[in-house]
Design a protein around this motif. Structure first.
Motif, PDB file in Angstrom:
ATOM      1  N   ALA A 130       0.528  -1.121   0.085  1.00  0.00           N
ATOM      2  CA  ALA A 130       0.039   0.122   0.140  1.00  0.00           C
ATOM      3  C   ALA A 130       1.013   1.846  -0.072  1.00  0.00           C
ATOM      4  N   ILE A 131       1.536   1.125   0.903  1.00  0.00           N
ATOM      5  CA  ILE A 131       3.733   2.695   0.669  1.00  0.00           C
ATOM      6  C   ILE A 131       4.208   2.399  -0.343  1.00  0.00           C
ATOM      7  N   SER A 132       4.082   1.817  -1.426  1.00  0.00           N
ATOM      8  CA  SER A 132       4.617   1.281  -2.213  1.00  0.00           C
ATOM      9  C   SER A 132       3.440   2.114  -3.654  1.00  0.00           C
ATOM     10  N   ARG A 133       2.374   1.660  -3.602  1.00  0.00           N
ATOM     11  CA  ARG A 133       1.341   1.848  -4.020  1.00  0.00           C
ATOM     12  C   ARG A 133       0.750   3.033  -4.401  1.00  0.00           C
ATOM     13  N   GLU A 134       0.955   3.753  -3.461  1.00  0.00           N
ATOM     14  CA  GLU A 134       0.898   5.690  -3.217  1.00  0.00           C
ATOM     15  C   GLU A 134       1.725   6.332  -3.626  1.00  0.00           C
ATOM     16  N   TYR A 135       3.428   5.869  -3.202  1.00  0.00           N
ATOM     17  CA  TYR A 135       3.868   6.504  -3.296  1.00  0.00           C
ATOM     18  C   TYR A 135       4.062   6.597  -5.219  1.00  0.00           C
ATOM     19  N   LEU A 136       3.574   5.539  -5.916  1.00  0.00           N
ATOM     20  CA  LEU A 136       3.375   5.833  -7.439  1.00  0.00           C
ATOM     21  C   LEU A 136       2.295   6.303  -8.086  1.00  0.00           C
ATOM     22  N   ARG A 137       0.912   7.168  -6.539  1.00  0.00           N
ATOM     23  CA  ARG A 137      -0.713   7.359  -6.782  1.00  0.00           C
ATOM     24  C   ARG A 137       0.781   9.046  -6.624  1.00  0.00           C
ATOM     25  N   ARG A 138       1.134   9.117  -5.935  1.00  0.00           N
ATOM     26  CA  ARG A 138       1.392  10.319  -5.618  1.00  0.00           C
ATOM     27  C   ARG A 138       2.105  10.792  -6.838  1.00  0.00           C
ATOM     28  N   ALA A 139       2.881   9.632  -7.639  1.00  0.00           N
ATOM     29  CA  ALA A 139       3.678  10.743  -8.703  1.00  0.00           C
ATOM     30  C   ALA A 139       3.573  10.646 -10.336  1.00  0.00           C
ATOM     31  N   GLY A 140       1.242  10.295  -9.924  1.00  0.00           N
ATOM     32  CA  GLY A 140       0.627  10.550 -10.836  1.00  0.00           C
ATOM     33  C   GLY A 140       0.532   8.860 -12.101  1.00  0.00           C
ATOM     34  N   PHE A 141       0.826   7.931 -11.482  1.00  0.00           N
ATOM     35  CA  PHE A 141       1.026   6.727 -12.049  1.00  0.00           C
ATOM     36  C   PHE A 141      -0.778   6.081 -11.278  1.00  0.00           C
TER      37      PHE A 141
END
Length: 135
Positions: A124-135
Motif C-alpha cells: 500500500a505504501i508503494s502504491r501510494e508512492y506511485l499514485r503521488r507520482a502520477g501513476f
C-alpha cells in the motif's frame, strides 16, 4: 531473451550492465532499479539510453544498513524496502517518468523481497508512492 541485472552476479554495476547490452544487442532487459542503484548505478540513465530494449521493469527500493560490507556480501549490506523508503537516493518516480517520456508501454512490477511488517502495508505504501507520482 532478457537479462535481469542483479547484485551478486556478473552483471550488477552500471558499467557491467552497459557492457553487456553493447555486446549483446539482441538481448532485452529486465531492469531492476534497486539492484542497479544499490550497486552504484543510475536506473534513470539506463532507461533514457535503453528504453526500447526494456522488456519488464522491476521497481524496488533499498536501505543500506551496513555500508562497510562489500557488495559481494550484498544480503548483509542492506535490504529491500517499500518504494520511497530507501536511503540510496533512488527515485523510482523519476524512473517511471523517464519511461513514460520514452513512450515505453510494458509491464512494471513492484517487488518487495523483504518485509518487516504485513506485506500488504508495504505494498500500500508503494502504491501510494506511485499514485503521488502520477501513476
Amino acid at each position: 531473451v532478457a537479462l535481469h541485472n542483479h547484485l551478486g552476479t556478473l552483471v550488477e554495476s552500471q558499467e557491467e550492465l552497459e557492457a553487456f547490452l553493447e555486446r549483446c544487442p539482441g538481448c532485452r532487459l529486465i531492469l531492476d532499479t534497486a539492484h542497479l542503484a544499490a550497486a552504484g548505478g543510475d536506473p534513470i540513465a539506463i532507461v533514457r539510453r535503453y528504453a526500447a530494449r526494456i522488456e519488464v521493469m522491476h521497481l524496488k527500493d533499498w536501505i543500506t544498513t551496513h555500508p562497510e560490507v562489500s557488495l559481494r556480501e550484498w544480503p548483509k549490506r542492506g535490504r529491500f524496502c517499500e518504494l520511497g523508503a530507501g536511503n540510496i537516493g533512488l527515485d523510482n518516480a523519476e524512473v517511471m517518468h523517464a519511461l513514460t517520456a520514452a513512450g515505453w508501454d510494458g509491464w512494471c512490477f513492484v517487488e518487495h523481497d523483504t518485509h518487516l511488517q504485513d506485506p500488504l502495508k508495504d505494498l500500500a505504501i508503494s502504491r501510494e508512492y506511485l499514485r503521488r507520482a502520477g501513476f
